[in-house]
Design a protein around this motif. Structure first.
Motif, PDB file in Angstrom:
ATOM      1  N   ALA A 429      18.813  22.966 -23.674  1.00 24.55           N
ATOM      2  CA  ALA A 429      20.142  22.372 -23.938  1.00 24.55           C
ATOM      3  C   ALA A 429      20.031  20.917 -24.409  1.00 24.55           C
ATOM      4  CB  ALA A 429      21.000  22.465 -22.685  1.00 24.55           C
ATOM      5  N   LYS A 430      18.798  20.456 -24.654  1.00 27.15           N
ATOM      6  CA  LYS A 430      18.526  19.090 -25.115  1.00 27.15           C
ATOM      7  C   LYS A 430      19.080  18.040 -24.155  1.00 27.15           C
ATOM      8  CE  LYS A 430      18.257  20.231 -30.068  1.00 27.15           C
ATOM      9  NZ  LYS A 430      17.163  21.148 -29.795  1.00 27.15           N
ATOM     10  N   LYS A 431      19.000  18.357 -22.855  1.00 31.93           N
ATOM     11  CA  LYS A 431      19.516  17.399 -21.864  1.00 31.93           C
ATOM     12  C   LYS A 431      18.405  16.567 -21.223  1.00 31.93           C
ATOM     13  CE  LYS A 431      23.501  20.098 -20.283  1.00 31.93           C
ATOM     14  NZ  LYS A 431      23.780  21.094 -19.224  1.00 31.93           N
ATOM     15  N   LEU A 432      17.154  16.793 -21.611  1.00 31.25           N
ATOM     16  CA  LEU A 432      16.071  16.034 -20.981  1.00 31.25           C
ATOM     17  C   LEU A 432      15.928  14.679 -21.652  1.00 31.25           C
ATOM     18  CD1 LEU A 432      13.102  18.473 -20.299  1.00 31.25           C
ATOM     19  CD2 LEU A 432      15.025  17.865 -18.847  1.00 31.25           C
ATOM     20  N   GLU A 433      15.834  13.664 -20.812  1.00 26.90           N
ATOM     21  CA  GLU A 433      15.698  12.309 -21.347  1.00 26.90           C
ATOM     22  C   GLU A 433      14.228  11.908 -21.366  1.00 26.90           C
ATOM     23  OE1 GLU A 433      17.557   8.338 -20.148  1.00 26.90           O
ATOM     24  OE2 GLU A 433      18.767   9.874 -19.133  1.00 26.90           O
ATOM     25  N   ASP A 434      13.796  11.269 -22.462  1.00 25.72           N
ATOM     26  CA  ASP A 434      12.447  10.693 -22.475  1.00 25.72           C
ATOM     27  C   ASP A 434      12.574   9.256 -22.010  1.00 25.72           C
ATOM     28  OD1 ASP A 434      11.060  12.909 -23.152  1.00 25.72           O
ATOM     29  OD2 ASP A 434      11.129  12.546 -25.298  1.00 25.72           O
ATOM     30  N   PHE A 435      12.390   9.080 -20.726  1.00 25.11           N
ATOM     31  CA  PHE A 435      12.670   7.788 -20.115  1.00 25.11           C
ATOM     32  C   PHE A 435      11.567   6.781 -20.442  1.00 25.11           C
ATOM     33  CE2 PHE A 435      12.546   4.897 -16.435  1.00 25.11           C
ATOM     34  CZ  PHE A 435      13.803   4.365 -16.564  1.00 25.11           C
ATOM     35  N   GLU A 436      11.953   5.725 -21.153  1.00 28.62           N
ATOM     36  CA  GLU A 436      10.982   4.677 -21.527  1.00 28.62           C
ATOM     37  C   GLU A 436      10.973   3.635 -20.417  1.00 28.62           C
ATOM     38  OE1 GLU A 436       8.052   4.056 -23.521  1.00 28.62           O
ATOM     39  OE2 GLU A 436       9.354   5.261 -24.800  1.00 28.62           O
ATOM     40  N   LEU A 437       9.950   3.625 -19.631  1.00 28.46           N
ATOM     41  CA  LEU A 437       9.904   2.755 -18.458  1.00 28.46           C
ATOM     42  C   LEU A 437       9.708   1.291 -18.874  1.00 28.46           C
ATOM     43  CD1 LEU A 437       9.719   2.626 -15.336  1.00 28.46           C
ATOM     44  CD2 LEU A 437       7.277   3.016 -15.572  1.00 28.46           C
ATOM     45  N   PRO A 438      10.689   0.414 -18.591  1.00 22.76           N
ATOM     46  CA  PRO A 438      10.523  -0.990 -18.993  1.00 22.76           C
ATOM     47  C   PRO A 438       9.394  -1.665 -18.204  1.00 22.76           C
ATOM     48  CG  PRO A 438      12.766  -0.539 -18.188  1.00 22.76           C
ATOM     49  CD  PRO A 438      11.933   0.660 -17.871  1.00 22.76           C
ATOM     50  N   GLN A 439       8.658  -2.541 -18.893  1.00 21.57           N
ATOM     51  CA  GLN A 439       7.562  -3.250 -18.226  1.00 21.57           C
ATOM     52  C   GLN A 439       8.094  -4.050 -17.032  1.00 21.57           C
ATOM     53  OE1 GLN A 439       4.345  -2.787 -18.775  1.00 21.57           O
ATOM     54  NE2 GLN A 439       3.849  -4.199 -17.092  1.00 21.57           N
ATOM     55  N   SER A 440       9.361  -4.525 -17.145  1.00 26.90           N
ATOM     56  CA  SER A 440       9.891  -5.345 -16.048  1.00 26.90           C
ATOM     57  C   SER A 440      10.027  -4.532 -14.754  1.00 26.90           C
ATOM     58  CB  SER A 440      11.250  -5.931 -16.444  1.00 26.90           C
ATOM     59  OG  SER A 440      12.117  -4.889 -16.827  1.00 26.90           O
ATOM     60  N   ASP A 441      10.302  -3.219 -14.860  1.00 26.78           N
ATOM     61  CA  ASP A 441      10.373  -2.377 -13.647  1.00 26.78           C
ATOM     62  C   ASP A 441       9.003  -2.323 -12.966  1.00 26.78           C
ATOM     63  OD1 ASP A 441      12.907  -1.851 -14.498  1.00 26.78           O
ATOM     64  OD2 ASP A 441      12.759   0.342 -14.343  1.00 26.78           O
ATOM     65  N   ILE A 442       7.964  -2.182 -13.792  1.00 26.55           N
ATOM     66  CA  ILE A 442       6.610  -2.110 -13.225  1.00 26.55           C
ATOM     67  C   ILE A 442       6.256  -3.463 -12.615  1.00 26.55           C
ATOM     68  CG2 ILE A 442       4.163  -1.728 -13.743  1.00 26.55           C
ATOM     69  CD1 ILE A 442       4.950   0.164 -15.942  1.00 26.55           C
ATOM     70  N   ASP A 443       6.539  -4.538 -13.344  1.00 25.69           N
ATOM     71  CA  ASP A 443       6.217  -5.880 -12.824  1.00 25.69           C
ATOM     72  C   ASP A 443       6.926  -6.125 -11.505  1.00 25.69           C
ATOM     73  OD1 ASP A 443       4.715  -6.240 -15.071  1.00 25.69           O
ATOM     74  OD2 ASP A 443       6.221  -7.427 -16.152  1.00 25.69           O
ATOM     75  N   ASP A 444       8.196  -5.718 -11.407  1.00 21.13           N
ATOM     76  CA  ASP A 444       8.956  -5.915 -10.165  1.00 21.13           C
ATOM     77  C   ASP A 444       8.302  -5.185  -9.005  1.00 21.13           C
ATOM     78  OD1 ASP A 444      10.770  -7.505 -11.317  1.00 21.13           O
ATOM     79  OD2 ASP A 444      12.393  -6.008 -11.452  1.00 21.13           O
ATOM     80  N   ALA A 445       7.940  -3.900  -9.228  1.00 21.97           N
ATOM     81  CA  ALA A 445       7.367  -3.113  -8.129  1.00 21.97           C
ATOM     82  C   ALA A 445       5.991  -3.648  -7.734  1.00 21.97           C
ATOM     83  CB  ALA A 445       7.282  -1.645  -8.530  1.00 21.97           C
ATOM     84  N   LEU A 446       5.254  -4.187  -8.730  1.00 21.53           N
ATOM     85  CA  LEU A 446       3.906  -4.685  -8.422  1.00 21.53           C
ATOM     86  C   LEU A 446       3.938  -6.015  -7.659  1.00 21.53           C
ATOM     87  CD1 LEU A 446       1.933  -3.814 -11.706  1.00 21.53           C
ATOM     88  CD2 LEU A 446       1.743  -2.698  -9.476  1.00 21.53           C
ATOM     89  N   LYS A 447       5.107  -6.674  -7.643  1.00 23.14           N
ATOM     90  CA  LYS A 447       5.210  -7.957  -6.916  1.00 23.14           C
ATOM     91  C   LYS A 447       4.967  -7.758  -5.429  1.00 23.14           C
ATOM     92  CE  LYS A 447       8.372 -10.495  -9.839  1.00 23.14           C
ATOM     93  NZ  LYS A 447       9.736 -10.215 -10.264  1.00 23.14           N
ATOM     94  N   ASN A 448       5.252  -6.542  -4.928  1.00 19.85           N
ATOM     95  CA  ASN A 448       5.140  -6.313  -3.487  1.00 19.85           C
ATOM     96  C   ASN A 448       3.813  -5.700  -3.062  1.00 19.85           C
ATOM     97  OD1 ASN A 448       7.697  -7.312  -3.166  1.00 19.85           O
ATOM     98  ND2 ASN A 448       8.670  -5.307  -3.443  1.00 19.85           N
ATOM     99  N   LEU A 449       2.815  -5.787  -3.938  1.00 21.41           N
ATOM    100  CA  LEU A 449       1.502  -5.265  -3.522  1.00 21.41           C
ATOM    101  C   LEU A 449       0.969  -6.108  -2.372  1.00 21.41           C
ATOM    102  CD1 LEU A 449      -0.447  -4.566  -6.851  1.00 21.41           C
ATOM    103  CD2 LEU A 449       0.631  -2.926  -5.297  1.00 21.41           C
ATOM    104  N   PRO A 450       0.293  -5.472  -1.392  1.00 23.11           N
ATOM    105  CA  PRO A 450      -0.279  -6.267  -0.308  1.00 23.11           C
ATOM    106  C   PRO A 450      -1.370  -7.218  -0.852  1.00 23.11           C
ATOM    107  CG  PRO A 450      -1.023  -3.977  -0.197  1.00 23.11           C
ATOM    108  CD  PRO A 450       0.021  -4.046  -1.277  1.00 23.11           C
ATOM    109  N   LYS A 451      -1.471  -8.393  -0.210  1.00 21.95           N
ATOM    110  CA  LYS A 451      -2.421  -9.390  -0.721  1.00 21.95           C
ATOM    111  C   LYS A 451      -3.784  -9.204  -0.045  1.00 21.95           C
ATOM    112  CE  LYS A 451       0.952 -12.034  -2.687  1.00 21.95           C
ATOM    113  NZ  LYS A 451       1.645 -10.800  -3.090  1.00 21.95           N
TER     114      LYS A 451
END
Ligand SMILES: Cc1ncc(COP(=O)(O)O)c(C=O)c1O
Length: 454
Positions: A429-451
């Protein structure tokens, strides 16, 4: 037998008698897991609250071969050895000179490779006097496998199922219930971890990292209960090496040698189980290429960071050195639910880091296009997770056509898609989205990596 066979079948006597442990053959020794509280390397005692000692020993074993108990081989015999197919019809459709083979793990009762480790995990827990298992499931494949295995050994089973899958896949729930399991939508109200997530995000559709937190907490707070993980850990990949060991024997039977092996990666267990028995040959000069395929919406190996991180959202698990997108990364709700994990097996991660394994990522529409091409030529309707491997293999076959080379491509078809037909409908039905993951989402999640460490 020769390369013109469609199915290369082994006898039950040829079910492997040992699992292959890659630890002694790793190019460099793997970094130790670290305690989530102290940051110090963990020892066996730190894992005792949630795992039986036999599995903890396997996690760290220096032995290259670990015997498979007879009770486990007897259950394996219900579907193993699994067939290796020559994809002749797909080759014709692609007009490729490549010879394409696929190892089919969808013939297990649960429909994927996951029972290869669920069965031994239930066996060792039962032998240790455990009465109940708590676990999580993403797409429902692992929960089904664990429900099946617990039923076979007379254990109770509680499954925390990521809410988006709980809603999308009611028949996976029915399957688990048929095998006697209790199923909760995660985040749930049963655990502190679940309640905390619900308080912060009442509409949370869940994640594998969150469901792991719930199952680990459940197991750690009950004497009679242990935890079981369906991927990532060394002992899980160890059990899955039955796939690669059989594949090697099957290729040898027809005098064939793989040029490239392809498998999808969620937490790394089918990839590791399929390829590790070949890594040793590579270390001895063999040129076989190993290709790991992941979704662009959760690109752990291709865009993640090689760093210590927690395995779960609530930071209850040990920290492992792996490729990660950050333990509180929330992937988009793509249809390959089993590939939506922020981290990856430390063993697979290290092999990618050291250049032994290549990684590629695809959007979901081209993956479903490959799945449909496969279903219309070979017949089997693949799980969306496994379709990533198909897409990887088809691209290899097209490159072989362009180079006019009769390369041998072998991929792992980790499961069937009979419970994923809604996803196929959405694709048509052409309802699948090809989600382009923004680099800022990855950068945000990586901020909380343990040191710590690397
Ligand atoms: C059919 C199938 N293939 C692959 C995976 C990915 O897991 P892993 O990387 O541990 O093999 C899953 C996970 O649920 C799955 O269900």
């Amino acid at each position: 037998m020769n390369v013109s066979e469609t199915k290369i079948i082994l006898s039950e006597q040829e079910i492997p008698k040992h699992w292959y442990n890659i630890l002694p053959d790793m190019p460099t020794p793997p970094a130790p897991p670290l305690h989530p509280g102290t940051g110090k390397p963990i020892g066996p005692d730190d894992l005792k609250a949630i795992f039986p000692m036999s599995l903890i020993e396997q996690e760290m074993s220096p032995q290259r071969e670990i015997p498979i108990p007879d009770e486990v081989r007897e259950i394996y015999a219900l579907w193993r050895p699994s067939p290796l197919f020559r994809a002749k019809r797909l080759e014709r459709v692609l007009k490729t000179p490549a010879r394409i083979y696929y190892k089919y793990e969808g013939n297990s009762p649960a429909g994927s490779h996951k029972p290869n480790t669920a069965v031994p995990q239930a066996y060792y827990n039962k032998a240790a006097g455990i009465r109940r298992i708590a676990t999580e499931t993403g797409a429902g494949q692992w929960g089904s496998a664990m429900a099946l295995a617990c039923q076979m050994f007379g254990l109770e089973c509680t499954v925390y199922m990521v809410k988006v899958s709980y809603e999308q896949k009611p028949y996976r729930r029915s399957m688990m219930a048929t095998w006697g399991a209790e199923i909760l939508a995660s985040p749930s109200n049963r655990t502190n971890a679940g309640r905390a997530i619900l308080a912060a995000h009442p509409d949370s559709t869940g994640s594998l990292g969150a469901a792991i937190s719930e199952a680990v907490e459940d197991a750690a707070t009950r004497q009679d209960t242990n935890y079981a993980l369906g991927s990532v850990l060394n002992h899980v990949l160890l059990h899955q090496t039955v796939i690669g060991l059989e594949t090697k024997a099957q290729l040898e039977k027809i005098g064939e040698k793989a040029d490239v092996l392809v498998a999808c990666v969620g937490g790394g267990s089918n990839f590791g189980g399929f390829t590790f028995p070949f890594v040793r040959d590579k270390a001895h000069g063999d040129k076989v290429r190993l290709v790991a395929v992941e979704p662009k919406a959760c690109p752990t190996l291709t865009r993640g960071k090689f760093s210590y991180d927690f395995g779960d959202t609530a930071q209850l698990t040990p920290m492992m050195l792996m490729y990660t997108l950050g333990h509180d990364f929330m992937p988009a709700s793509i249809h390959a639910g089993g590939l939506r994990y922020h981290g990856d097996s430390p063993l697979v991660s290290q092999l990618v880091h050291e250049g032994v394994v290549e990684a590629v990522a695809y959007h979901q529409n081209p993956v479903f296009e490959a799945a449909v091409t496969f279903a219309r030529s070979e017949g089997i309707i693949p799980a969306p997770e496994s379709a990533h491997a198909i897409k990887g293999a088809i691209d290899e076959a097209i490159r072989a056509r362009e180079a006019q080379e009769a390369r041998v491509i072998v991929f792992n078809l980790s499961g069937h898609g009979h419970f994923d037909m809604a996803a196929y409908d959405n694709y048509f039905a052409k309802k699948l989205e090809d989600f382009e993951l923004p680099q800022s989402d990855i950068d945000d999640a990586l901020k909380n990596l343990p040191k710590v460490g690397a």
